[in-house]
Write a protein that holds these residues in place. Structure first.
Motif, PDB file in Angstrom:
ATOM      1  N   LYS A   3       0.828  -1.204   0.000  1.00 38.85           N
ATOM      2  CA  LYS A   3       0.000   0.000   0.000  1.00 38.85           C
ATOM      3  C   LYS A   3       0.861   1.252   0.000  1.00 38.85           C
ATOM      4  O   LYS A   3       0.565   2.200  -0.716  1.00 38.85           O
ATOM      5  N   SER A  70      -4.633   1.221   9.275  1.00 40.94           N
ATOM      6  CA  SER A  70      -5.255   1.166   7.942  1.00 40.94           C
ATOM      7  C   SER A  70      -6.023   2.433   7.587  1.00 40.94           C
ATOM      8  O   SER A  70      -6.255   2.702   6.416  1.00 40.94           O
ATOM      9  N   ARG A  71      -6.402   3.220   8.592  1.00 42.64           N
ATOM     10  CA  ARG A  71      -7.124   4.468   8.289  1.00 42.64           C
ATOM     11  C   ARG A  71      -6.268   5.446   7.492  1.00 42.64           C
ATOM     12  O   ARG A  71      -6.790   6.272   6.754  1.00 42.64           O
ATOM     13  N   PHE A  73      -4.512   4.837   4.983  1.00 38.97           N
ATOM     14  CA  PHE A  73      -4.689   4.598   3.558  1.00 38.97           C
ATOM     15  C   PHE A  73      -6.064   5.044   3.069  1.00 38.97           C
ATOM     16  O   PHE A  73      -6.212   5.454   1.930  1.00 38.97           O
ATOM     17  N   THR A  74      -7.029   5.048   3.962  1.00 33.06           N
ATOM     18  CA  THR A  74      -8.343   5.595   3.612  1.00 33.06           C
ATOM     19  C   THR A  74      -8.204   7.090   3.350  1.00 33.06           C
ATOM     20  O   THR A  74      -8.769   7.608   2.381  1.00 33.06           O
ATOM     21  N   SER A  75      -7.438   7.777   4.180  1.00 34.86           N
ATOM     22  CA  SER A  75      -7.243   9.215   3.948  1.00 34.86           C
ATOM     23  C   SER A  75      -6.548   9.456   2.609  1.00 34.86           C
ATOM     24  O   SER A  75      -6.884  10.399   1.895  1.00 34.86           O
ATOM     25  N   TRP A  77      -6.827   7.721  -0.129  1.00 32.97           N
ATOM     26  CA  TRP A  77      -7.785   7.578  -1.238  1.00 32.97           C
ATOM     27  C   TRP A  77      -8.674   8.806  -1.352  1.00 32.97           C
ATOM     28  O   TRP A  77      -9.040   9.227  -2.452  1.00 32.97           O
ATOM     29  N   PHE A  78      -8.999   9.433  -0.212  1.00 30.91           N
ATOM     30  CA  PHE A  78      -9.772  10.674  -0.275  1.00 30.91           C
ATOM     31  C   PHE A  78      -8.943  11.810  -0.861  1.00 30.91           C
ATOM     32  O   PHE A  78      -9.462  12.639  -1.621  1.00 30.91           O
ATOM     33  N   GLY A 115     -10.413  13.485   3.854  1.00 32.13           N
ATOM     34  CA  GLY A 115      -9.067  12.932   3.953  1.00 32.13           C
ATOM     35  C   GLY A 115      -8.334  13.458   5.173  1.00 32.13           C
ATOM     36  O   GLY A 115      -7.709  12.699   5.913  1.00 32.13           O
ATOM     37  N   ILE A 118     -10.021  12.062   8.407  1.00 36.85           N
ATOM     38  CA  ILE A 118      -9.651  10.662   8.632  1.00 36.85           C
ATOM     39  C   ILE A 118      -8.211  10.572   9.123  1.00 36.85           C
ATOM     40  O   ILE A 118      -7.901   9.783  10.014  1.00 36.85           O
ATOM     41  N   SER A 122      -7.161   8.977  12.652  1.00 36.61           N
ATOM     42  CA  SER A 122      -6.381   7.739  12.534  1.00 36.61           C
ATOM     43  C   SER A 122      -5.345   7.598  13.635  1.00 36.61           C
ATOM     44  O   SER A 122      -4.821   6.522  13.862  1.00 36.61           O
TER      45      SER A 122
END
Length: 129
Positions: A3, A70-71, A73-75, A77-78, A115, A118, A122
């Motif tokens: 990632k 893992s949060r 990586f969510t940020s 993507w935003f 983003g 998050i 995180s």
């Protein structure tokens, strides 16, 4: 680690594109952007593109330090969605003068905000630091 490598590659690509778009706007498009009154809009698109490219890079580096988070990586993507929608719609608006694109720009701004939010949560109490 996959990632983080992917996010670093995307950040590098977005960095290359931000420099190209910035130079293209400053040199090849400047007269047209001044005539249409869109120079400030184009500069905003490039600025947010750059800021969030650096944010992506920071998220990838944080991902190396905190791989269990893992949060992060969510940020990322935003931030990617924000660059594509916010800056992308402004670039397209400036080059095509399709005014309805201005209506989708705030969706990209919302992606940027999400983003950052998050990223903020995180590193809350529940996540390892």
């Amino acid at each position: 680690m996959m990632k983080t490598e992917l996010i670093i590659r995307i950040a590098a690509l977005f960095g290359v594109l931000a420099v190209i778009f910035g130079a293209f706007g400053a040199h090849a498009l400047e007269n047209m952007l001044v005539e249409t009154g869109r120079l400030d809009t184009y500069e905003t698109a490039v600025s947010y593109h750059f800021y969030h490219t650096l944010a992506l890079l920071a998220v990838a580096l944080l991902g190396r330090l905190y791989p269990e988070n893992s949060r992060l990586f969510t940020s990322a993507w935003f931030f990617i969605a924000g660059i594509l929608i916010f800056s992308g719609s402004l670039y397209t608006l400036c080059l095509s003068d399709v005014s309805w694109l201005g209506a989708i720009t705030p969706i990209g701004g919302l992606a940027f905000i999400l983003g950052w939010m998050i990223l903020l949560v995180s590193f809350g109490k529940r996540n390892p630091s």
